[in-house]
Design a protein around this motif. Sequence first.
Motif, short mmCIF file in Angstrom:
data_model
loop_
_atom_site.label_atom_id
_atom_site.label_comp_id
_atom_site.label_asym_id
_atom_site.label_seq_id
_atom_site.Cartn_x
_atom_site.Cartn_y
_atom_site.Cartn_z
N PRO A 167 -24.69 21.72 45.67
CA PRO A 167 -24.77 22.00 46.96
C PRO A 167 -25.41 20.99 47.89
O PRO A 167 -25.29 20.88 48.92
CB PRO A 167 -25.25 23.59 46.76
CG PRO A 167 -25.98 23.59 45.30
CD PRO A 167 -25.70 22.52 45.00
N LYS A 194 -22.17 23.90 52.06
CA LYS A 194 -23.81 22.77 52.07
C LYS A 194 -25.14 23.35 52.05
O LYS A 194 -25.68 23.69 52.91
CB LYS A 194 -23.05 21.48 51.91
CG LYS A 194 -21.79 20.91 51.67
CD LYS A 194 -22.28 21.54 50.21
CE LYS A 194 -20.46 20.58 49.06
NZ LYS A 194 -20.52 20.80 48.14
N LEU A 323 -22.97 28.99 41.60
CA LEU A 323 -22.32 28.99 43.71
C LEU A 323 -21.62 30.80 44.03
O LEU A 323 -22.01 31.07 45.10
CB LEU A 323 -20.72 27.56 43.42
CG LEU A 323 -21.59 26.56 44.02
CD1 LEU A 323 -19.99 25.58 43.84
CD2 LEU A 323 -21.72 26.75 45.05
N ASP A 326 -25.33 32.06 44.90
CA ASP A 326 -25.41 31.61 45.87
C ASP A 326 -24.74 32.20 47.14
O ASP A 326 -24.92 32.75 48.76
CB ASP A 326 -25.03 29.81 46.57
CG ASP A 326 -26.67 29.32 45.64
OD1 ASP A 326 -27.03 29.36 45.19
OD2 ASP A 326 -25.95 27.78 45.75
#
Length: 333
Positions: A167, A194, A323, A326
């Motif tokens: 990230p 990001k 990811l 996230d």
Amino acid sequence: MAQQQDGATVLGAKSAEDIKVIANVGTGTMGHAIALQFALAGYGTRLVGRSEASLDRSMGRIRADAETFAGAGLLHAGETVEDLLARITPIVGYEQGVAGADFVIESVAENLEVKQSVWREIEKFAPKDAIFATNTSGLSPTAIQSVLERPERFVVAHFWNPAQLMPLVEVVPGAHTNPHVVDVTFDLMNLIGKKPAKIKKESLGFVGNRLQMAVLREEFHIIQEGIADAAAVDDVMKYSLGRRWNLVGPVASIDLGGLDVFYNISTYLFDDMDNGTGPSPLLAEKVKEGNLGAKTGRGFFSWQGEDGKRVIEQRDKALLHALKEDAAAEATE
């Protein structure tokens, strides 16, 4: 050399939301992954290379990574791999590659003279208000931007490898970078999913590599002094600090643990730690022997057979899972 101007003059009052066209210069490990990242976020992206062969190889890697993302459910709803690839246009040469681009990012060889040469050529053909970003992992942005007629629009956007899975992006100004360029680049990194870190000023290695090398210096010292072997050192990091710092950074961690406690530890431990200023003799010996790690089959560990491939697959699988977590967390915010 142009004088630094206000943001509106440099960029035509451009904000991150105004950026539509990305020119990604470089087709290697980092270049292909950064192009994929922008395409994943919906941006029209030019993949700029030196030859059709390099572009073909890069597009093959992008397709493979895109298929992995699709299998993990990380494409936009209803989108296919072909939809994503359609947003990436491979182009040979700078003249067509950067013309009309709003944001140009470069990931060529980590060599100052090479980067300066590439940016001289890019500036000939890019729009006057395009933002220029280098993906250097530690070279001086001031030194790179020194060859530009408009250095104020140049900034570092340092992605971490593998760029499609990690990230972090370090956004770092050079001495002549306009602060508005830093702000717009920071916002753009947020828009592509990001986790950017806005660095106040340049330093060799920026922040991430300085921290990494500080840890490695002490790890090499521990191994060389016979305190622990490489496997034990890695286990200590993976199963303690690595897990903790992934959730709460090291500075916040000592706040939680008590600054007085860490102060007391520092009064005796810092004096006993390695404070060398040159390369580690242990690392130098490995390099001299040609034991360079996975690429040669042996480094601190043996990487013969399928071992290296398996470790990379496990790492990437875990990063892909992170990811997804996230993305799920952001969807609920």
